[in-house]
Scaffold this motif. Sequence first.
Motif, mmCIF file in Angstrom:
data_model
loop_
_atom_site.group_PDB
_atom_site.id
_atom_site.type_symbol
_atom_site.label_atom_id
_atom_site.label_comp_id
_atom_site.label_asym_id
_atom_site.label_seq_id
_atom_site.Cartn_x
_atom_site.Cartn_y
_atom_site.Cartn_z
ATOM 1 N N PRO A 367 -24.500 28.587 -22.409
ATOM 2 C CA PRO A 367 -24.740 27.145 -22.405
ATOM 3 C C PRO A 367 -25.233 26.652 -23.766
ATOM 4 O O PRO A 367 -26.010 27.333 -24.434
ATOM 5 C CB PRO A 367 -25.822 26.978 -21.332
ATOM 6 N N ASP A 368 -24.741 25.482 -24.160
ATOM 7 C CA ASP A 368 -25.163 24.885 -25.424
ATOM 8 C C ASP A 368 -26.677 24.680 -25.374
ATOM 9 O O ASP A 368 -27.196 23.992 -24.490
ATOM 10 C CB ASP A 368 -24.458 23.538 -25.609
ATOM 11 N N PRO A 369 -27.414 25.279 -26.305
ATOM 12 C CA PRO A 369 -28.883 25.188 -26.250
ATOM 13 C C PRO A 369 -29.417 23.762 -26.377
ATOM 14 O O PRO A 369 -30.500 23.464 -25.881
ATOM 15 C CB PRO A 369 -29.330 26.060 -27.429
ATOM 16 N N LYS A 370 -28.656 22.881 -27.019
ATOM 17 C CA LYS A 370 -29.122 21.504 -27.195
ATOM 18 C C LYS A 370 -28.879 20.652 -25.949
ATOM 19 O O LYS A 370 -29.721 19.833 -25.576
ATOM 20 C CB LYS A 370 -28.424 20.866 -28.399
ATOM 21 N N SER A 371 -27.707 20.823 -25.322
ATOM 22 C CA SER A 371 -27.350 19.949 -24.207
ATOM 23 C C SER A 371 -27.490 20.592 -22.834
ATOM 24 O O SER A 371 -27.744 19.912 -21.841
ATOM 25 C CB SER A 371 -25.913 19.441 -24.390
ATOM 26 N N TRP A 372 -27.337 21.920 -22.762
ATOM 27 C CA TRP A 372 -27.392 22.595 -21.479
ATOM 28 C C TRP A 372 -28.269 23.846 -21.526
ATOM 29 O O TRP A 372 -28.029 24.820 -20.803
ATOM 30 C CB TRP A 372 -25.991 22.984 -21.008
ATOM 31 N N GLY A 373 -29.297 23.810 -22.331
ATOM 32 C CA GLY A 373 -30.179 24.972 -22.450
ATOM 33 C C GLY A 373 -30.878 25.332 -21.149
ATOM 34 O O GLY A 373 -31.281 26.475 -20.942
ATOM 35 N N ASP A 374 -31.039 24.364 -20.260
ATOM 36 C CA ASP A 374 -31.699 24.599 -18.967
ATOM 37 C C ASP A 374 -30.694 24.581 -17.821
ATOM 38 O O ASP A 374 -30.997 24.127 -16.724
ATOM 39 C CB ASP A 374 -32.790 23.555 -18.731
ATOM 40 N N MET A 375 -29.496 25.096 -18.077
ATOM 41 C CA MET A 375 -28.447 25.057 -17.056
ATOM 42 C C MET A 375 -28.843 25.800 -15.792
ATOM 43 O O MET A 375 -28.554 25.348 -14.675
ATOM 44 C CB MET A 375 -27.133 25.617 -17.604
ATOM 45 N N ARG A 376 -29.518 26.938 -15.904
ATOM 46 C CA ARG A 376 -29.898 27.703 -14.710
ATOM 47 C C ARG A 376 -30.800 26.864 -13.808
ATOM 48 O O ARG A 376 -30.650 26.864 -12.586
ATOM 49 C CB ARG A 376 -30.570 29.011 -15.105
ATOM 50 N N ASP A 380 -29.933 25.850 -9.982
ATOM 51 C CA ASP A 380 -30.863 26.150 -8.892
ATOM 52 C C ASP A 380 -31.173 24.903 -8.074
ATOM 53 O O ASP A 380 -31.194 24.943 -6.834
ATOM 54 C CB ASP A 380 -32.162 26.739 -9.449
ATOM 55 N N LYS A 381 -31.416 23.805 -8.749
ATOM 56 C CA LYS A 381 -31.755 22.557 -8.050
ATOM 57 C C LYS A 381 -30.570 22.040 -7.224
ATOM 58 O O LYS A 381 -30.749 21.506 -6.120
ATOM 59 C CB LYS A 381 -32.226 21.503 -9.047
ATOM 60 N N GLN A 382 -29.345 22.192 -7.749
ATOM 61 C CA GLN A 382 -28.167 21.753 -7.004
ATOM 62 C C GLN A 382 -27.893 22.673 -5.817
ATOM 63 O O GLN A 382 -27.495 22.218 -4.742
ATOM 64 C CB GLN A 382 -26.948 21.673 -7.925
ATOM 65 N N HIS A 383 -28.122 23.969 -6.003
ATOM 66 C CA HIS A 383 -27.984 24.902 -4.886
ATOM 67 C C HIS A 383 -28.952 24.547 -3.762
ATOM 68 O O HIS A 383 -28.607 24.634 -2.571
ATOM 69 C CB HIS A 383 -28.245 26.336 -5.357
ATOM 70 N N ALA A 384 -30.160 24.142 -4.139
ATOM 71 C CA ALA A 384 -31.166 23.755 -3.141
ATOM 72 C C ALA A 384 -30.705 22.548 -2.320
ATOM 73 O O ALA A 384 -31.143 22.363 -1.179
ATOM 74 C CB ALA A 384 -32.494 23.459 -3.831
ATOM 75 N N LYS A 385 -29.808 21.747 -2.905
ATOM 76 C CA LYS A 385 -29.264 20.580 -2.199
ATOM 77 C C LYS A 385 -27.959 20.898 -1.476
ATOM 78 O O LYS A 385 -27.286 20.003 -0.961
ATOM 79 C CB LYS A 385 -29.030 19.440 -3.193
ATOM 80 N N GLY A 386 -27.584 22.172 -1.481
ATOM 81 C CA GLY A 386 -26.382 22.589 -0.768
ATOM 82 C C GLY A 386 -25.106 22.429 -1.564
ATOM 83 O O GLY A 386 -24.008 22.460 -0.984
ATOM 84 N N ARG A 387 -25.226 22.256 -2.867
ATOM 85 C CA ARG A 387 -24.044 22.055 -3.704
ATOM 86 C C ARG A 387 -23.682 23.332 -4.466
ATOM 87 O O ARG A 387 -24.525 24.180 -4.734
ATOM 88 C CB ARG A 387 -24.302 20.928 -4.710
ATOM 89 N N LYS A 388 -22.411 23.446 -4.834
ATOM 90 C CA LYS A 388 -21.910 24.564 -5.616
ATOM 91 C C LYS A 388 -21.497 24.072 -7.000
ATOM 92 O O LYS A 388 -21.127 22.902 -7.173
ATOM 93 C CB LYS A 388 -20.721 25.216 -4.918
ATOM 94 N N GLY A 492 -27.882 35.858 -13.863
ATOM 95 C CA GLY A 492 -27.485 35.007 -14.988
ATOM 96 C C GLY A 492 -27.605 33.544 -14.629
ATOM 97 O O GLY A 492 -28.660 33.070 -14.195
ATOM 98 N N LEU A 493 -26.493 32.796 -14.764
ATOM 99 C CA LEU A 493 -26.512 31.359 -14.478
ATOM 100 C C LEU A 493 -26.390 31.061 -12.986
ATOM 101 O O LEU A 493 -26.788 29.988 -12.530
ATOM 102 C CB LEU A 493 -25.371 30.664 -15.237
ATOM 103 N N ASP A 494 -25.783 31.972 -12.229
ATOM 104 C CA ASP A 494 -25.600 31.813 -10.783
ATOM 105 C C ASP A 494 -24.640 30.675 -10.428
ATOM 106 O O ASP A 494 -24.792 30.025 -9.382
ATOM 107 C CB ASP A 494 -26.953 31.597 -10.090
ATOM 108 N N ALA A 495 -23.655 30.415 -11.291
ATOM 109 C CA ALA A 495 -22.619 29.425 -10.977
ATOM 110 C C ALA A 495 -21.679 30.010 -9.922
ATOM 111 O O ALA A 495 -21.810 31.182 -9.524
ATOM 112 C CB ALA A 495 -21.854 29.029 -12.229
#
Length: 656
Positions: A367-376, A380-388, A492-495
């Motif tokens: 992940p781009d460290p500037k725009s998506w450095g916190d992708m994991r 995680d937050k989207q998984h908690a909402k039932g999304r993939k 890793g990212l768990d995508a």
Amino acid sequence: MTQLNKSKNGFRVKGSEYSLTYDKKNKFYISLKFNNGLGAQLFIPSACDQAGAVDRVTGISAPSLKKMKDGKVLVSFTGGSDIWKKKHYYFECRNDTVIYKYAVEGSGTLETAWFFEGFLKDDPKTKHFGFPYFAGLSREKSYHRPLNEFSRGSKPHYDLFFAPTINSSDTRYFMYYKNMVLRVDGSRTFLGGDWLVTPPPFCYLMGTKEKKDWLSLGLAVKPGQYNFFGYHYMGGEEFGLNLDYRGHTKVSGTWESPAIVFQPSKDEYEGLKQYVTFLQDDGFIAKPKREIADWWSKPIFCCWGEQMYMSDKWDCYLTGDPKTDIGSLSSRKFFDGLLKKLESYKINPGTLIIDNRWASPDDEFTPDPKSWGDMRDFIDKQHAKGRKIILWSAPFSHAQSSLGTTIPEEECIIADGKIEASKAWYNIDIYNPEDIKSGIDTDIFYPGKHNGKKPVLVKKQNKPVPIFVDPTNPKYEKRLREKIRFTLSPEGLDADGYKFDYTHYIPTARDAKLYGNIWGIELLKKLIWIYYDEAKKVKKDAMIISHTYNPYFSDVVDMCRIQDLYTDQKSIVEAAMHRAKIGRIACPGCLIDSDNHPVVSLATWEEYMKAQPSIGVPAMYYISGIEVTYEKLKPEHFKMVSRIWDKYEKELKKNK
């Protein structure tokens, strides 16, 4: 049951749907006519050119006829060639189907495998040619006669043909005299762009002007033998077909061509279904055992349309002066804002696609460290909402001429040494099939030498070519599998999967050097197979979305994309339905991603959103407005989407 009737001058094979007739007075031709009136007078000794040498026919034997125990009739001919030791041509006559193929004996490197078109040595039609001296500043820039003035082809008994290519102009039908190609290395300009589905099904359907009866010319290729780029139709008063191998397939001993399968049908789509069924039943493709996860069918939200709206893409398209890096607009903050607005209208997508460009310019899988450095954290937050979460990927772009500068050159396919990436990226459009027939320089057919040397068969292209990753290299495969595990595993990212793009962007250079011995479509299949194989090992329900509507790819894809909807039409619904039909036929059991970009007006978008549940899995790409007209989405539009998706999901539950 087929019937074989011999006569003094030849024979006739009669099936339930056709007759195949041969007369020795016209020894190079055989007539195939189906009961619906469609067929052709076929040129039997198809050419098989080597790199640097045209295959000229030196003769053909009388036919050999064999009635098989299962009722089939096998018709075979033996032929002479000035570059192969021997050639054999076969017609397998079944009850309602005719199959043609040929084999060559000898050694050489394949350039083009022709079907029903070839070149006679000392052909009377070319004896009047001398030196090609036409007006012009140079021979290269002056007139060159078209290939069909030197070749022998087949005479069509049909008016037009249907090609299952997906292109932005939505052109599907072509007159018999036109040229066409079904290819993997599509262009962004031919027919508005034939890169949208690459490769498409390799099957032409010949028909009448009324479009009521059809005859398929389907290509049947053994697994592992797709070492070519396209299946070409060359039209005119005589027609031919060919496959372009481009000098990377070596022959030592015997090489057998793919087969051409003739089958009648009443409908274009029925004809395609018959073709795919034939490939499955005869072992040319696998019958995948699909396990479809429930979440795959849930509505999709992708950020790409909104990225386009926020950019100056449309204005720059008109002026030819692009300024915005559309990929740079992708970020965690950007995506969170889009989801917040959707949620405010109770729109709940089940799948989120993080599109181009979420990754670092130096490493396509980080992940781009500037725009998506916190992708994991986002995942995680989207998984908690039932999304993939699905990650965008352009499989062959992970190399030094595009993305992924960390990949060593030894793991890449390189031609003519290291090149300047900026010059190579846009050299994707290799040729326009309206103008060039397999790239052959027809000066090769004139007698004698020109300027002390014989003309080359195919002129070398001087365009810079990109560096590509090499999926045949074990070191790169190991690296790629590690990256896939990183992006998809909980460590890793768990995508949850990948959406592939730019499958037309593959190696094509003649002097390209790679670790293995596959080429063309096989390279793309190998690369996507690595993704698919490793993804399923990491997560059994990982989803692979692709725009490879070809039966050979059916076992490495879970969902077929409708793909980008570039057009000049006010409505895109019928075109999208056509694409969905082709995708479902080519890859039986695959889901369809409706896609949602681009659209030319808000009215177009509204109509398409309403139609999506009847096309495939609904998808939404826009939040603010439409990039072409700058029309804004209003509250009533979000409420409309909410109603459409709610109804769609209720139907899903009902049909479980």
